[in-house]
Design an enzyme around this catalytic site. Structure first.
Site, PDB file in Angstrom:
ATOM      1  N   GLY A   1       0.826  -1.208   0.000  1.00  0.00           N
ATOM      2  CA  GLY A   1       0.000   0.000   0.000  1.00  0.00           C
ATOM      3  C   GLY A   1       0.862   1.260   0.000  1.00  0.00           C
ATOM      4  O   GLY A   1       0.529   2.256  -0.650  1.00  0.00           O
ATOM      5  N   ASP A   2       1.983   1.204   0.705  1.00  0.00           N
ATOM      6  CA  ASP A   2       2.882   2.370   0.750  1.00  0.00           C
ATOM      7  C   ASP A   2       3.543   2.575  -0.618  1.00  0.00           C
ATOM      8  O   ASP A   2       3.721   3.712  -1.067  1.00  0.00           O
ATOM      9  CB  ASP A   2       3.971   2.171   1.826  1.00  0.00           C
ATOM     10  CG  ASP A   2       3.360   1.886   3.190  1.00  0.00           C
ATOM     11  OD1 ASP A   2       2.239   2.365   3.452  1.00  0.00           O
ATOM     12  OD2 ASP A   2       3.994   1.169   3.986  1.00  0.00           O
TER      13      ASP A   2
HETATM   14  P1  ADP Z   1      -2.307  -2.168   1.858  1.00  0.00           P
HETATM   15  O1  ADP Z   1      -0.884  -2.647   1.961  1.00  0.00           O
HETATM   16  O2  ADP Z   1      -2.474  -0.719   2.166  1.00  0.00           O
HETATM   17  O3  ADP Z   1      -3.306  -3.068   2.561  1.00  0.00           O
HETATM   18  P2  ADP Z   1      -2.975  -3.497  -0.652  1.00  0.00           P
HETATM   19  O4  ADP Z   1      -2.729  -4.799   0.022  1.00  0.00           O
HETATM   20  O5  ADP Z   1      -4.328  -3.262  -1.240  1.00  0.00           O
HETATM   21  O6  ADP Z   1      -2.649  -2.241   0.287  1.00  0.00           O
HETATM   22  O7  ADP Z   1      -1.866  -3.353  -1.798  1.00  0.00           O
HETATM   23  C1  ADP Z   1      -1.693  -2.210  -2.599  1.00  0.00           C
HETATM   24  C2  ADP Z   1      -1.525  -2.626  -4.045  1.00  0.00           C
HETATM   25  O8  ADP Z   1      -0.399  -3.521  -4.180  1.00  0.00           O
HETATM   26  C3  ADP Z   1      -2.702  -3.382  -4.647  1.00  0.00           C
HETATM   27  O9  ADP Z   1      -3.678  -2.473  -5.143  1.00  0.00           O
HETATM   28  C4  ADP Z   1      -2.020  -4.197  -5.752  1.00  0.00           C
HETATM   29  O10 ADP Z   1      -1.773  -3.403  -6.889  1.00  0.00           O
HETATM   30  C5  ADP Z   1      -0.677  -4.563  -5.111  1.00  0.00           C
HETATM   31  N1  ADP Z   1      -0.774  -5.847  -4.382  1.00  0.00           N
HETATM   32  C6  ADP Z   1      -0.855  -6.022  -3.044  1.00  0.00           C
HETATM   33  N2  ADP Z   1      -0.962  -7.348  -2.733  1.00  0.00           N
HETATM   34  C7  ADP Z   1      -0.941  -8.018  -3.895  1.00  0.00           C
HETATM   35  C8  ADP Z   1      -1.026  -9.410  -4.274  1.00  0.00           C
HETATM   36  N3  ADP Z   1      -1.155 -10.358  -3.354  1.00  0.00           N
HETATM   37  N4  ADP Z   1      -0.980  -9.718  -5.589  1.00  0.00           N
HETATM   38  C9  ADP Z   1      -0.858  -8.748  -6.518  1.00  0.00           C
HETATM   39  N5  ADP Z   1      -0.776  -7.440  -6.240  1.00  0.00           N
HETATM   40  C10 ADP Z   1      -0.815  -7.057  -4.953  1.00  0.00           C
END
Ligand code: ADP
Length: 308
Positions: A251-252
């Site tokens: 997310g960062d």
């Molecule tokens: P946070 O870390 O704030 O919870 P996310 O998990 O939604 O945010 O991750 C941010 C972005 O990183 C997602 O929108 C996606 O593009 C990418 N991402 C995160 N986890 C995955 C994953 N398991 N597979 C593919 N892309 C990922």
């Protein structure tokens, strides 16, 4: 210049152990220590993108000095406000495929330090084109402190990634950030219920009066990509399936990508693509806040940004 703000940074320590034994000694050989906190993760990604970035926030004590040293070693300019309390350690024990975390709450900020920081921040913000503020507020600061920060830099675009009561206070405030990036859990928390991945429901959720006045809302959805609203236009971002090594900090990385793309004046589609590519690149690395930019284009080509 992009100004990043980390109000409650940490030294993040990871202890990999084959087995974690309670009530006895565990010896660790492969210790990793990095300057952490969401804002510093954003900063490291921005540095790798070759943007001009300055890191600020609050730091204190011995560990505060360690953070400055870490940033110096990585040639990242910084201008933190010193505090009398001690910057915290956050420990992650990686064992048997599990992660046990010990998170210190961190220093307590005095009212005088809060006022000093606001003045320092106001001066720094004047030199920035865009600001990226991430993470929790340390104890002692009022819950509306981010609103106070937005008020003293109201002419500047602010990308704000925080959650819980601090975010709720910002949504009630007069001066709004340009962009917020809740993940699905944070969005559900804001709306007091569950959020599904159904497009109509997501659209209805982002039209709630709660979000009025916020130009960009990017809901990041992990492996499912993202859903976004820019003014009155909605976008679904579909991403390819990838092999994930460590999604912590994705997310960062997304916030860093969005911030740099907005600063560069890119199109909506390009902004959302850059945010998602960086989130994915972070998830493909063991180290939080590191991205292999050589794979950028390959992933960017597989991302679909559609208006809905
Ligand atoms: P946070 O870390 O704030 O919870 P996310 O998990 O939604 O945010 O991750 C941010 C972005 O990183 C997602 O929108 C996606 O593009 C990418 N991402 C995160 N986890 C995955 C994953 N398991 N597979 C593919 N892309 C990922």
């Amino acid at each position: 210049m992009i100004l990043t703000i980390t109000m409650n940074p940490s030294i993040d320590i990871s202890y990999p152990l084959a087995t974690f034994q309670l009530d006895t000694v565990n010896r660790v050989t492969n210790v990793r220590k990095t300057a952490g906190g969401k804002g510093l993760n954003v900063t490291r990604i921005l540095k790798q993108l070759d943007t001009e970035v300055v890191a600020s926030g609050l730091i204190g004590g011995f560990l505060g000095e360690e953070i400055k040293k870490d940033l110096d070693e990585n040639q990242i300019p910084h201008d933190f406000q010193p505090i009398s309390g001690e910057t915290r350690n956050c420990i992650a024990v990686l064992h048997e495929g599990k992660q046990t975390e010990i998170l210190e709450s961190g220093p307590v900020i005095s009212p005088k330090e809060a006022t000093q920081f606001l003045q320092h921040f106001q001066q720094l913000a004047k030199k920035a084109d865009i600001l990226s503020i991430s993470g929790s507020l340390p104890a002692g600061l009022p819950v509306d402190f981010y609103s106070q920060m937005l008020t003293v830099c109201k002419e500047k675009p602010v990308i704000l990634d925080c959650s819980g009561d601090a975010l709720k206070a910002v949504l009630k405030g007069k001066v709004k950030p340009k962009l917020i990036k809740p993940n699905t859990e944070e969005l559900a928390d804001l709306l007091g219920g569950k959020v599904s991945s159904n497009l109509d429901e997501l659209m209805a959720a982002l039209k709630e009066p709660l979000f009025e006045g916020i130009e960009w809302i990017v809901v990041s959805m992990g492996a499912q990509g993202a859903f976004a609203k820019h003014f009155d236009t909605f976008y679904r971002v579909t991403i390819p399936k990838i092999e994930v090594v460590n999604p912590v900090g994705s997310g960062d990385a997304t916030v860093a990508g969005l911030t740099a793309a907005i600063e560069a004046g890119l199109s909506d589609e390009a902004i959302l693509t850059q945010g998602n590519v960086l989130g994915m690149l972070n998830a493909q690395e063991a180290t939080t806040g590191r991205v292999a930019l050589a794979h950028y284009q390959k992933l960017a080509d597989k991302i679909q940004v559609e208006k809905v």
